[in-house]
Design an enzyme around this catalytic site. Structure first.
Site, PDB file in Angstrom:
ATOM      1  N   LEU A  24      45.791  17.087  38.539  1.00 24.41           N
ATOM      2  CA  LEU A  24      47.249  17.238  38.871  1.00 24.41           C
ATOM      3  C   LEU A  24      47.830  16.992  40.312  1.00 24.41           C
ATOM      4  O   LEU A  24      48.692  16.375  40.678  1.00 24.41           O
ATOM      5  CB  LEU A  24      47.632  18.687  38.599  1.00 24.41           C
ATOM      6  CG  LEU A  24      47.951  19.059  37.030  1.00 24.41           C
ATOM      7  CD1 LEU A  24      48.036  20.669  37.249  1.00 24.41           C
ATOM      8  CD2 LEU A  24      49.182  18.342  36.722  1.00 24.41           C
ATOM      9  N   ASN A  93      47.244  23.013  45.656  1.00 22.77           N
ATOM     10  CA  ASN A  93      46.995  22.807  44.147  1.00 22.77           C
ATOM     11  C   ASN A  93      45.116  23.075  44.036  1.00 22.77           C
ATOM     12  O   ASN A  93      44.771  23.037  42.769  1.00 22.77           O
ATOM     13  CB  ASN A  93      47.192  21.480  43.930  1.00 22.77           C
ATOM     14  CG  ASN A  93      46.735  20.754  42.530  1.00 22.77           C
ATOM     15  OD1 ASN A  93      47.155  21.185  41.551  1.00 22.77           O
ATOM     16  ND2 ASN A  93      45.750  19.874  42.837  1.00 22.77           N
ATOM     17  N   TYR A 158      39.296  34.135  37.733  1.00 24.64           N
ATOM     18  CA  TYR A 158      40.548  33.074  37.812  1.00 24.64           C
ATOM     19  C   TYR A 158      41.730  33.681  37.743  1.00 24.64           C
ATOM     20  O   TYR A 158      42.637  33.540  38.331  1.00 24.64           O
ATOM     21  CB  TYR A 158      40.216  31.927  36.682  1.00 24.64           C
ATOM     22  CG  TYR A 158      41.179  30.994  36.546  1.00 24.64           C
ATOM     23  CD1 TYR A 158      41.426  29.803  37.768  1.00 24.64           C
ATOM     24  CD2 TYR A 158      42.448  30.708  35.557  1.00 24.64           C
ATOM     25  CE1 TYR A 158      42.346  28.765  37.558  1.00 24.64           C
ATOM     26  CE2 TYR A 158      43.363  29.930  35.428  1.00 24.64           C
ATOM     27  CZ  TYR A 158      43.324  28.962  36.571  1.00 24.64           C
ATOM     28  OH  TYR A 158      44.337  27.837  36.268  1.00 24.64           O
ATOM     29  N   ALA A 160      42.388  36.949  37.935  1.00 27.87           N
ATOM     30  CA  ALA A 160      42.714  37.751  39.158  1.00 27.87           C
ATOM     31  C   ALA A 160      43.363  37.047  40.246  1.00 27.87           C
ATOM     32  O   ALA A 160      44.201  37.429  41.047  1.00 27.87           O
ATOM     33  CB  ALA A 160      41.613  38.555  39.465  1.00 27.87           C
ATOM     34  N   ALA A 161      42.730  35.796  40.723  1.00 26.10           N
ATOM     35  CA  ALA A 161      43.390  34.905  41.809  1.00 26.10           C
ATOM     36  C   ALA A 161      44.713  34.661  41.312  1.00 26.10           C
ATOM     37  O   ALA A 161      45.328  34.425  42.359  1.00 26.10           O
ATOM     38  CB  ALA A 161      42.162  33.762  41.901  1.00 26.10           C
ATOM     39  N   LYS A 162      44.934  34.143  40.412  1.00 23.74           N
ATOM     40  CA  LYS A 162      46.283  33.375  39.875  1.00 23.74           C
ATOM     41  C   LYS A 162      47.263  34.481  39.930  1.00 23.74           C
ATOM     42  O   LYS A 162      48.241  34.230  40.412  1.00 23.74           O
ATOM     43  CB  LYS A 162      46.112  32.554  38.656  1.00 23.74           C
ATOM     44  CG  LYS A 162      45.294  31.468  38.885  1.00 23.74           C
ATOM     45  CD  LYS A 162      45.795  30.142  39.722  1.00 23.74           C
ATOM     46  CE  LYS A 162      45.377  29.136  39.746  1.00 23.74           C
ATOM     47  NZ  LYS A 162      45.494  28.099  40.774  1.00 23.74           N
ATOM     48  N   ALA A 190      48.501  21.323  31.462  1.00 23.21           N
ATOM     49  CA  ALA A 190      48.265  19.913  31.878  1.00 23.21           C
ATOM     50  C   ALA A 190      46.809  19.351  31.409  1.00 23.21           C
ATOM     51  O   ALA A 190      45.914  20.139  31.813  1.00 23.21           O
ATOM     52  CB  ALA A 190      48.779  19.249  33.089  1.00 23.21           C
TER      53      ALA A 190
END
Length: 291
Positions: A24, A93, A158, A160-162, A190
């Site tokens: 991305l 990103n 992942y 938790a971080a997001k 994507a």
């Protein structure tokens, strides 16, 4: 209200894209350059950054590479300012996954993913923040995920971080508004190298990176007036996500016991009638006090 532009023009804009060596991030960098931006292409590997810069150059665009760990925000921002002289938009990103069920996940796997996603978002944004405040303008697009909203098996680190990135974006939107800094988050769906192993053929065909990029460019554009939004997007579709609160139950404090709560526990999660959409911490305090 600013006039809605007929084209998403980024001429005279310096745009930093982290994790732009592939997937991305690469798509964003190519599209920003095509729209006229001077793009700072960040990647952890020098060859990846230089390949994207060369591709942009072959297409007539302008870009420079910055090579650094995603968590070294000071190096990324210093490189961007040295090459571009300013930063108008920052697209965070860069990311990595180390998927494993929670009971088998190691501390190293936890810390690496949280550090790259949430720590990296903090580091590069914190390094750019004083510059954006001084120039009294900026656009920041952070990257979250549906996993940060809903959780996902094997992705406790992942997810938790997001989830943390959602809170970061909403807080920075509040603090940045008086400086002309717009901060939003995108939750992209994507087909990339990161998702190739978990996407089936239908998802690979239906969720190209090209269908996400226009939404990211829109959030990074000077004409974007949104702040604190979480935009879920994939396959050319997009929608804003928001919190919803059930109507809830008010207990008599004189008879409030754990047993009373257990007896009504299902009603606490009943969203069928009277639900609301809290947007601030003040909304939380008001409903608790019955205001």
């Amino acid at each position: 209200m600013p006039e809605t532009p007929t084209t998403a023009d980024f001429r005279d804009q310096v745009v930093v894209v982290t994790g732009a060596g592939r997937g991305l991030g690469r798509r964003y960098a190519l599209d920003f350059a095509a729209a006229g931006a001077f793009v700072v292409v960040h990647a952890r590997r020098a060859d990846a950054a230089r390949e994207v810069v060369a591709e942009i150059g072959h297409r007539g665009g302008h870009a420079v590479p910055v090579v650094a760990d995603a968590r070294d925000g000071a190096a990324i921002v210093a490189g961007a300012l040295a090459e571009g002289g300013r930063i108008d938009a920052l697209v965070v990103n860069a990311g990595a996954v180390r998927d494993r069920s929670f009971g088998r996940m190691t501390a190293d796997e936890w810390h690496e993913v949280v550090d790259v996603h949430l720590g990296g978002a903090y580091a590069v944004t914190a390094a750019a923040w004083p510059h954006l405040c001084t120039q009294r303008y900026g656009r920041i697009v952070l990257t979250t995920s549906g996993a940060g909203m809903h959780g996902n098996f094997g992705q406790a680190n992942y997810a938790a971080a997001k989830a943390g990135i959602i809170a970061l974006a909403k807080t920075l939107a509040i603090e940045g508004a008086r400086f002309g800094i717009g901060v939003n988050a995108v939750a992209p769906m994507a087909h990339t190298g990161m998702t190739d192993g978990v996407f089936d053929d239908d998802l690979r065909a239906g969720l190209p990176a090209e269908s996400v990029s226009p939404f990211v460019l829109a959030l990074a554009h000077p004409a974007c007036t949104r702040g604190g939004a979480v935009l879920e997007t994939g396959g050319g579709w997009a929608a804003e996500l928001r919190w919803e609160r059930a109507a809830g139950v008010r207990f008599d404090t004189g008879t409030l016991t754990p047993a009373a709560v257990l007896a009504d526990l299902e009603r606490l999660g009943d969203f069928t009638t009277g639900s609301t959409h809290p947007a601030t911490t003040a909304d939380c305090l008001d409903v608790a006090l019955g205001r």
